[in-house]
Design an enzyme around this catalytic site. Sequence first.
Site, PDB file in Angstrom:
ATOM      1  N   ASP A   1       0.859  -1.185   0.000  1.00 12.81           N
ATOM      2  CA  ASP A   1       0.000   0.000   0.000  1.00 12.81           C
ATOM      3  C   ASP A   1       0.898   1.239   0.000  1.00 12.81           C
ATOM      4  OD1 ASP A   1      -1.983  -1.874   0.236  1.00 12.81           O
ATOM      5  OD2 ASP A   1      -3.013  -0.903   1.905  1.00 12.81           O
TER       6      ASP A   1
ATOM      7  N   LYS B   1      -6.662   3.347  -3.059  1.00 15.62           N
ATOM      8  CA  LYS B   1      -7.061   3.315  -1.648  1.00 15.62           C
ATOM      9  C   LYS B   1      -7.320   4.734  -1.168  1.00 15.62           C
ATOM     10  CE  LYS B   1      -5.228   1.950   2.913  1.00 15.62           C
ATOM     11  NZ  LYS B   1      -4.104   1.283   3.601  1.00 15.62           N
TER      12      LYS B   1
ATOM     13  N   LYS C   1      -9.932   0.206  -2.369  1.00 13.62           N
ATOM     14  CA  LYS C   1      -9.853  -0.124  -0.945  1.00 13.62           C
ATOM     15  C   LYS C   1     -10.290   1.100  -0.146  1.00 13.62           C
ATOM     16  CE  LYS C   1      -6.678  -1.459   2.795  1.00 13.62           C
ATOM     17  NZ  LYS C   1      -5.293  -1.900   3.124  1.00 13.62           N
TER      18      LYS C   1
END
Length: 231
Positions: free
Chosen positions: A89, A152, A192
């Site tokens: 991430d 995300k 996400k």
Amino acid sequence: MNPAQYIEQTNLKPTISDKEIEELIEQTLKYKFIGVCVPPFWVKKVKRDLLKTDTKVVTVIGFPLGYNRTETKVTEAEVALKDGADELDLVISTTGFKTNPFWAKVEIVRLAEIAHQAEKMLKVIIETAYLSQKEIKETALICQEAGADFVKTSTGFASAGFASNTTDFYAGAKLEEVQLIRNTVSEMVGIKASGGIKTYQQVQDFVKAGAERIGTSSGVEIMEEYFAMNK
């Protein structure tokens, strides 16, 4: 809908201890979360302890501010992958993006190449609290064009009060932003949602809005709520 199929149980506190890591592993084994997100320092241990499971070991790169040099993030990614991370991430360089979006794209391309060479996935944290709706769309498209697997929403560490486009201090995931991203990128790019998701209803709402993954530190509470509702 079993929320465990979407939840990445997360503990990224700067003070996280070995005892808390053990608890996180036990929770993951019990509830069978799709992923567990931990600081890079703990990737090797967590991967070893979850080796015989289907749970993805996720870690963060350039966390939480993202303004590290790209070369630093490259090294972080290489070490994390060597330690056993399944997914990375990456915190986008917001300062780079706001100065020249091309810089952010180049950075994502480099990290995507590293992840994909190892047959792993790259998620890019765009920190929506610091972006206008127009910038969210632009950043999401950059992520797609640069080869990111997921966009995300948040680190969970940002304070929206520092953003010039809002006076709202809630800096977590928002349904309208997830919907905006979903309507911007192709179906090949996942989303996400993370930051402030604490209930089963929220998980359902975010999945309906277009999220395929949910980052939360409240996975246990969400699962217990789900089980109580399905007795």
